[in-house]
Design an enzyme around this catalytic site. Structure first.
Site, PDB file in Angstrom:
ATOM      1  N   ASP A 187       0.838  -1.198   0.000  1.00  0.00           N
ATOM      2  CA  ASP A 187       0.000   0.000   0.000  1.00  0.00           C
ATOM      3  C   ASP A 187       0.873   1.249   0.000  1.00  0.00           C
ATOM      4  OD1 ASP A 187      -2.712   1.278   0.630  1.00  0.00           O
ATOM      5  OD2 ASP A 187      -1.502   2.021   2.297  1.00  0.00           O
ATOM      6  N   GLU A 213       1.601  -0.352  -5.088  1.00  0.00           N
ATOM      7  CA  GLU A 213       0.567   0.618  -5.432  1.00  0.00           C
ATOM      8  C   GLU A 213       1.219   1.968  -5.680  1.00  0.00           C
ATOM      9  OE1 GLU A 213      -3.162   3.234  -3.932  1.00  0.00           O
ATOM     10  OE2 GLU A 213      -1.342   2.902  -2.768  1.00  0.00           O
TER      11      GLU A 213
HETATM   12  C1  ARE Z   1      -8.986   8.538   6.376  1.00  0.00           C
HETATM   13  C2  ARE Z   1      -9.813   9.798   6.166  1.00  0.00           C
HETATM   14  C3  ARE Z   1      -8.899  11.007   6.139  1.00  0.00           C
HETATM   15  C4  ARE Z   1      -8.079  11.071   7.442  1.00  0.00           C
HETATM   16  C5  ARE Z   1      -7.302   9.761   7.586  1.00  0.00           C
HETATM   17  C6  ARE Z   1      -6.497   9.694   8.885  1.00  0.00           C
HETATM   18  O1  ARE Z   1     -10.510   9.699   4.923  1.00  0.00           O
HETATM   19  O2  ARE Z   1      -9.697  12.184   6.053  1.00  0.00           O
HETATM   20  O3  ARE Z   1      -7.157  12.143   7.387  1.00  0.00           O
HETATM   21  O4  ARE Z   1      -8.221   8.662   7.565  1.00  0.00           O
HETATM   22  O5  ARE Z   1      -7.344   9.770   9.985  1.00  0.00           O
HETATM   23  C7  ARE Z   1      -7.673   4.902   2.792  1.00  0.00           C
HETATM   24  C8  ARE Z   1      -8.772   5.900   2.472  1.00  0.00           C
HETATM   25  C9  ARE Z   1      -8.550   7.234   3.173  1.00  0.00           C
HETATM   26  C10 ARE Z   1      -8.310   7.027   4.656  1.00  0.00           C
HETATM   27  C11 ARE Z   1      -7.089   6.142   4.791  1.00  0.00           C
HETATM   28  C12 ARE Z   1      -6.697   5.863   6.252  1.00  0.00           C
HETATM   29  O6  ARE Z   1      -8.823   6.102   1.071  1.00  0.00           O
HETATM   30  O7  ARE Z   1      -9.709   8.040   3.004  1.00  0.00           O
HETATM   31  O8  ARE Z   1      -8.111   8.300   5.280  1.00  0.00           O
HETATM   32  O9  ARE Z   1      -7.354   4.857   4.178  1.00  0.00           O
HETATM   33  O10 ARE Z   1      -7.761   5.315   6.937  1.00  0.00           O
HETATM   34  C13 ARE Z   1      -2.954   8.784  -2.784  1.00  0.00           C
HETATM   35  C14 ARE Z   1      -1.875   7.759  -2.464  1.00  0.00           C
HETATM   36  C15 ARE Z   1      -2.379   6.342  -2.544  1.00  0.00           C
HETATM   37  C16 ARE Z   1      -3.646   6.141  -1.707  1.00  0.00           C
HETATM   38  C17 ARE Z   1      -4.671   7.160  -2.209  1.00  0.00           C
HETATM   39  C18 ARE Z   1      -5.964   7.059  -1.411  1.00  0.00           C
HETATM   40  O11 ARE Z   1      -0.771   7.950  -3.349  1.00  0.00           O
HETATM   41  O12 ARE Z   1      -1.352   5.481  -2.046  1.00  0.00           O
HETATM   42  O13 ARE Z   1      -4.142   8.500  -2.053  1.00  0.00           O
HETATM   43  N1  ARE Z   1      -4.159   4.754  -1.773  1.00  0.00           N
HETATM   44  C19 ARE Z   1      -3.873   3.782  -0.687  1.00  0.00           C
HETATM   45  C20 ARE Z   1      -5.066   2.871  -0.396  1.00  0.00           C
HETATM   46  C21 ARE Z   1      -6.176   3.676   0.244  1.00  0.00           C
HETATM   47  C22 ARE Z   1      -5.708   4.116   1.629  1.00  0.00           C
HETATM   48  C23 ARE Z   1      -4.294   4.511   1.660  1.00  0.00           C
HETATM   49  C24 ARE Z   1      -3.438   4.368   0.583  1.00  0.00           C
HETATM   50  C25 ARE Z   1      -3.725   4.882   2.971  1.00  0.00           C
HETATM   51  O14 ARE Z   1      -5.436   2.184  -1.543  1.00  0.00           O
HETATM   52  O15 ARE Z   1      -7.379   2.965   0.325  1.00  0.00           O
HETATM   53  O16 ARE Z   1      -6.516   5.244   2.068  1.00  0.00           O
HETATM   54  O17 ARE Z   1      -3.295   3.658   3.572  1.00  0.00           O
HETATM   55  C26 ARE Z   1      -3.445  11.631  -7.218  1.00  0.00           C
HETATM   56  C27 ARE Z   1      -2.076  11.052  -6.874  1.00  0.00           C
HETATM   57  C28 ARE Z   1      -2.221   9.778  -6.051  1.00  0.00           C
HETATM   58  C29 ARE Z   1      -3.116  10.021  -4.856  1.00  0.00           C
HETATM   59  C30 ARE Z   1      -4.479  10.523  -5.338  1.00  0.00           C
HETATM   60  C31 ARE Z   1      -5.450  10.775  -4.209  1.00  0.00           C
HETATM   61  O18 ARE Z   1      -4.090  10.788  -8.141  1.00  0.00           O
HETATM   62  O19 ARE Z   1      -1.363  10.756  -8.063  1.00  0.00           O
HETATM   63  O20 ARE Z   1      -0.932   9.348  -5.624  1.00  0.00           O
HETATM   64  O21 ARE Z   1      -3.272   8.778  -4.160  1.00  0.00           O
HETATM   65  O22 ARE Z   1      -4.283  11.733  -6.063  1.00  0.00           O
HETATM   66  O23 ARE Z   1      -4.961  11.778  -3.376  1.00  0.00           O
END
Ligand code: ARE
Ligand code: CA
Length: 453
Positions: A187, A213
């Site tokens: 992740d 990812e």
């Molecule tokens: C939640 C709340 C937040 C709060 C946080 C901490 O929503 O408001 O601040 O908790 O309390 C998942 C959810 C999030 C969640 C998080 C932790 O989606 O909403 O936050 O879990 O509970 C980027 C990253 C990429 C990431 C995406 C979501 O680069 O790695 O954002 N994806 C992975 C997973 C997600 C997960 C996380 C990472 C965290 O698949 O499911 O989040 O572990 C452009 C950029 C991308 C960027 C994208 C979105 O496209 O190129 O790199 O992705 O914008 O910002």
């Protein structure tokens, strides 16, 4: 050695998003194994913060294998049962960060945690404080340093450059390996330098499949290509481009899909129509809500020789944050397919095209046909043939050249093949390799040597 694409003859991954361990174990035995899926990807198994939202699983508070999805013992049973069914297990692994820093508390399994403090595991010295932006938050994806040293959505960012942190992370992954897991989805890989991931990988007790990812973002300094030395990388452009083609362009454009479109090399690309993030956030991808068109997009992915495909399997949701079906204590309930759970991996078209992929493994693409618009066809040389008609009208009275051996084949789009019989239409390929069929609007026909009568 198996660090790049999954090896073996069965390579398709089913992502059973947020399924609990007993349900995953049953699905391996009753469906995934028998139907030819090679891998199951499961959601993060480590202890996480309490609550109902699905994304709390992405906030580790310890590396104990105890979560709303089940206990360590249930996890072990699941791995064993999947292996017995011939299905390998890939674990979604959260190693870039720990929990969000809004508050402290008690985790799912009873571990206490606080602000940058996970007793017995990490203390304040193990985290980055990038000193930029409110709350050390990442705001500028055009700044490489910021993306890797600030906080992704407020999640406490681990110093993955530190040997202590690397050893801790590898300890968690080695624990999973000791339970028998076969691979890891890393992740938030973009938020860790590729060299840090390589160093962690170097501490693993044995080889494992790795898929990272790294979401492609136009113009961003950190791209998926720089991670391919560690293993596979998710190709996010694939699902986005495929949705655009199906929605507003022409299927004829798919002739050189993949590398020809600037996507990652096929050997390291992990593909999917949608994943748990894109089905919620990124407008435009196809999801279970698109019904038949979603099935056709998956059929294309499974038929077309590019990358290592993952089939998404979702629970039904009405809003982004909604967690999976669970009891009053937020423990995830057993899966009931088609009632609260979409089970896309069981849809007839998708499940049968897994068999197509397995039967055509290694065969090249040939006999491409398109009408310039939404009707395409191609062979997997000597092994299979598919034609997809996404026009609004039926294509009738046409013959198709397959190059396949003469015989009677089950149309696996409309019928299941088993014990020498086909529950749907039978396609007869003549001695010249041709067959004649009518293809309804937004429909397809697929045949392969593994489903021959
Ligand atoms: C939640 C709340 C937040 C709060 C946080 C901490 O929503 O408001 O601040 O908790 O309390 C998942 C959810 C999030 C969640 C998080 C932790 O989606 O909403 O936050 O879990 O509970 C980027 C990253 C990429 C990431 C995406 C979501 O680069 O790695 O954002 N994806 C992975 C997973 C997600 C997960 C996380 C990472 C965290 O698949 O499911 O989040 O572990 C452009 C950029 C991308 C960027 C994208 C979105 O496209 O190129 O790199 O992705 O914008 O910002
Ligand atoms: Ca980081």
């Amino acid at each position: 050695p198996a660090t790049a694409a999954p090896s073996g003859s069965k390579k398709v991954i089913a992502n059973l998003f947020e399924w609990n361990w007993p349900s995953v174990a049953n699905e391996c035995k009753n469906f995934l194994g028998p139907r030819g899926y090679g891998y199951v990807q499961v959601s993060p198994p480590q202890e996480h913060v309490r609550g109902n939202q699905w994304w709390l699983a992405y906030q580790p508070v310890s590396y104990r294998i105890e979560s709303r999805k089940g206990t360590r013992a249930q996890f072990q049973t699941m791995v064993n049962d999947c292996h017995a069914a011939g299905v390998k297990v890939i674990v979604d692994t959260v190693i870039n960060h720990m929990s969000g820093q809004d508050n402290g508390g008690t985790g799912w399994a009873g571990s206490t945690y606080g602000h940058y403090d996970y007793p017995g595991i990490y203390g304040p010295q193990d985290f980055h404080y990038c000193g930029r932006n409110a709350g050390n938050e990442i705001t500028n994806y055009n700044d490489r340093w910021e993306v890797q040293n600030c906080e992704l959505v407020n999640l406490s960012d681990l110093k993955t450059e530190s040997d202590y942190v690397r050893t801790r992370i590898a300890g968690y992954m080695n624990d999973l390996l000791s339970l028998g897991v076969d691979g890891f989805r890393l992740d938030a890989s973009k938020h860790m330098p590729a060299a840090d991931i390589a160093a962690i990988k170097g501490k693993l007790s044995r080889s494992a499949y790795i898929v990272q990812e790294v979401i492609y973002g136009a113009g961003e300094p950190i791209g998926p290509g720089e991670y391919t030395g560690n293993g596979d990388v998710h190709e996010f452009r694939y699902g986005k481009d495929l949705a655009r083609v199906f929605r507003s362009e022409r299927l004829a454009y798919l002739k050189n899909f993949g590398e020809g479109w600037g996507h990652l090399p096929s050997s390291v690309a992990a593909t999917f129509v949608d994943n748990h993030d894109t089905q919620r956030d990124v407008g435009g991808v196809l999801t279970y809500r698109d019904g038949g068109i979603y099935a056709l997009a998956n059929a294309f992915m499974l038929a077309y020789p590019y990358g290592s495909p993952t089939v998404m399997s979702s629970y039904t949701f009405a809003n982004r944050d909604q967690g999976p079906p669970s009891d009053g204590a937020n423990k995830t309930l057993n899966t009931t397919c088609f009632s609260g759970w979409e089970c896309e991996h069981r849809w007839q078209v998708i499940a049968n095209m897994v068999g197509f992929r397995n039967a055509t493994e290694g065969a090249g693409l040939s006999n491409w046909y398109d009408n310039g618009y939404q009707h395409i066809a191609f062979s997997r040389t000597g092994k299979g043939f598919i034609t997809i008609n996404d026009e609004d009208f039926a294509v009738t009275g046409r013959s198709y050249y397959t190059g396949l051996p003469a015989g009677r084949y089950c149309d696996v789009i409309h019928g299941n093949f088993g014990a020498g019989t086909c529950s749907g239409p039978v396609i007869t390929v003549d001695s010249g390799g041709w067959f004649r069929a009518d293809i309804p609007a937004h429909d397809a026909v697929a045949i392969h040597v593994g489903a021959r009568l």
